[in-house]
Design a protein around this motif. Structure first.
Motif, short mmCIF file in Angstrom:
data_model
loop_
_atom_site.label_atom_id
_atom_site.label_comp_id
_atom_site.label_asym_id
_atom_site.label_seq_id
_atom_site.Cartn_x
_atom_site.Cartn_y
_atom_site.Cartn_z
N ARG A 54 0.57 -1.18 0.05
CA ARG A 54 0.01 -0.04 -0.03
C ARG A 54 0.68 1.27 0.22
O ARG A 54 0.27 2.60 0.00
N ARG A 55 2.12 1.13 -0.01
CA ARG A 55 3.08 2.20 0.10
C ARG A 55 3.66 2.23 -1.26
O ARG A 55 3.64 1.66 -2.16
N VAL A 56 4.69 3.46 -1.50
CA VAL A 56 5.48 3.59 -2.64
C VAL A 56 6.63 3.80 -2.27
O VAL A 56 7.11 4.30 -1.26
N LYS A 57 7.83 3.44 -3.21
CA LYS A 57 9.04 3.78 -3.11
C LYS A 57 9.69 4.39 -4.27
O LYS A 57 9.25 4.32 -5.32
N LEU A 58 10.84 5.26 -3.92
CA LEU A 58 11.37 5.96 -4.92
C LEU A 58 12.29 5.23 -5.65
O LEU A 58 13.02 4.05 -5.27
N THR A 59 12.26 5.32 -7.19
CA THR A 59 13.23 4.47 -8.09
C THR A 59 14.53 5.30 -7.86
O THR A 59 14.64 6.03 -7.59
N PRO A 60 15.59 4.70 -8.43
CA PRO A 60 16.96 5.18 -8.55
C PRO A 60 16.86 6.53 -9.21
O PRO A 60 17.58 7.56 -8.73
N GLN A 61 16.04 6.60 -10.14
CA GLN A 61 15.98 7.96 -10.89
C GLN A 61 15.62 9.24 -10.00
O GLN A 61 15.89 10.25 -10.08
N ALA A 62 14.38 8.69 -9.28
CA ALA A 62 13.91 9.63 -8.42
C ALA A 62 14.85 9.93 -7.38
O ALA A 62 14.91 11.12 -6.91
N GLU A 63 15.79 9.10 -6.75
CA GLU A 63 16.62 9.51 -5.77
C GLU A 63 17.87 10.29 -6.22
O GLU A 63 18.20 11.21 -5.46
N ILE A 64 17.78 10.31 -7.59
CA ILE A 64 18.82 11.35 -8.24
C ILE A 64 18.22 12.65 -8.17
O ILE A 64 19.11 13.70 -7.78
N LEU A 65 17.12 12.77 -8.73
CA LEU A 65 16.29 13.84 -8.77
C LEU A 65 16.48 14.32 -7.11
O LEU A 65 16.52 15.91 -6.90
N VAL A 66 15.82 13.69 -6.08
CA VAL A 66 16.02 14.09 -4.81
C VAL A 66 17.31 14.73 -4.35
O VAL A 66 17.59 15.73 -3.64
N ARG A 67 18.44 14.09 -4.45
CA ARG A 67 19.72 14.57 -4.34
C ARG A 67 20.18 16.02 -4.80
O ARG A 67 20.33 16.88 -4.02
N HIS A 68 19.60 16.10 -6.25
CA HIS A 68 19.80 17.46 -6.70
C HIS A 68 18.86 18.33 -6.09
O HIS A 68 19.26 19.84 -5.85
N THR A 69 17.76 18.17 -5.67
CA THR A 69 16.66 18.85 -5.14
C THR A 69 17.12 19.41 -3.81
O THR A 69 16.98 20.70 -3.70
N GLU A 70 18.06 18.82 -2.94
CA GLU A 70 18.25 18.94 -1.80
C GLU A 70 19.39 20.08 -1.98
O GLU A 70 19.31 21.06 -1.20
N GLU A 71 20.36 20.11 -3.04
CA GLU A 71 21.33 20.92 -3.22
C GLU A 71 20.55 22.46 -3.84
O GLU A 71 20.91 23.49 -3.37
N VAL A 72 19.65 22.24 -4.53
CA VAL A 72 18.84 23.32 -5.03
C VAL A 72 18.29 24.11 -3.65
O VAL A 72 18.40 25.54 -3.73
N LEU A 73 17.53 23.45 -2.96
CA LEU A 73 16.82 24.06 -1.59
C LEU A 73 17.91 24.71 -0.80
O LEU A 73 17.58 25.78 -0.16
N ALA A 74 19.16 24.12 -0.56
CA ALA A 74 20.19 24.63 0.17
C ALA A 74 20.42 25.92 -0.29
O ALA A 74 20.75 27.01 0.20
#
Length: 295
Positions: A54-74
């Motif tokens: 009933r849950r979802v998990k992030l794909t490897p491509q999503a993890e890449i986007l999250v890493r760059h999003t962290e940098e943008v938000l910082a």
């Protein structure tokens, strides 16, 4: 170019674990969050989420986007800090979380000082357990947290957060007036509930001193613990901050010098130089300055 708002939703999902948790944190409906993430998948052109029960998990491509999003938000945090520093007055909203004894002692004086010196700044405050506060800071629910760390019970350190030690707060054995220290092994104790760092420290200290504590009472409220000691019902280990601007009403006994808790603040790396964060840290340091160990 990817939509930053949708990228942030993906980042929030990586932190909070479920669409419902993201929706609750950001005041959206789960269906709206799901729709926005579907649009982000269309923008990116690859699947970003995989169903797991009933849950979802992030794909490897999503993890890449999250890493760059962290940098943008910082970087955006840093930009906001620099813009605020260019102004003559500190304005906006500062969201702060801290633990109970600080809320009872240091925070009222700090908030009063901030009110007088920076009247245009709105401060929102909440009491939270340290582990929860640090996680919430990392999830961008707060701008600054003031937390405690008990001896031999280190809190998790998150990358991307800036930590600043404020002071050490000695821990003392608090016993009812007139109770000999030799009798603490047979006297009832009051401690936090099981699993809390304070409880682990308390039990370990008792065992290191040759006895298994008779824990009859449990509370996470330091004032409840103090009242039980005052009434002769229990023994407790209490930090000195309990006595900030308060008369000592029990007998206190020294512990070794290294038996103190660490008090520190944390902010996101790009947010640490924001004038509001810096001003609050300075006001907090002034509130700590008068602290003196009890006799």
């Amino acid at each position: 170019m990817f939509d930053l708002h949708r990228l942030r939703l993906l980042r929030e999902l990586s932190r909070r674990g479920t669409l419902a948790a993201v929706a609750q944190a950001l005041n959206y409906s789960p269906s709206s969050v799901s729709q926005q993430l579907s649009l982000l998948e269309t923008e990116v052109g690859v699947p970003l989420l995989e169903p797991v029960g009933r849950r979802v998990k992030l794909t490897p491509q999503a993890e890449i986007l999250v890493r760059h999003t962290e940098e943008v938000l910082a970087r955006l945090d840093q930009a906001e800090s620099e813009v605020a520093a260019s102004l003559h007055e500190i304005t906006g909203t500062l969201r702060v979380a801290t633990f109970q004894t600080a809320a009872l002692a240091l925070i009222p004086a700090t908030l009063a000082r901030m009110r007088d010196e920076h009247p245009s700044l709105r401060i929102e405050f909440q009491v939270l357990d340290p582990a929860e506060a640090l996680s919430a800071l990392n999830a961008r629910d707060f701008d600054l947290v003031f937390v405690e760390e008990w001896p031999d019970q280190p809190e998790a350190r998150f990358t991307g957060l800036e930590y600043r030690e404020l002071c050490r707060d000695p821990i003392r054995l608090a016993v009812p007036r007139g109770l000999p220290v030799a009798e603490i092994g047979s006297h009832p104790w009051i401690m936090e509930t099981e699993g809390f760092p304070q409880r682990i420290f308390n039990v370990n200290w008792c065992r290191q001193n040759g006895f298994e504590p008779d824990v009859r009472f449990s509370s996470t409220d330091v004032l409840v613990k103090l009242r039980f000691v005052e009434r002769g019902l229990a023994v407790a280990l209490l930090p000195d901050l309990v006595w900030y601007d308060r008369e000592i009403t029990v007998d206190l006994h020294e512990l070794p010098a290294d038996r103190s808790r660490l008090l520190f603040t944390a902010a996101r790396a790009g947010r640490g130089q924001h004038p509001a964060v810096r001003a609050f840290r300075e006001a907090l340091a002034l509130s700590v300055a008068p602290l003196r160990p009890p006799p």
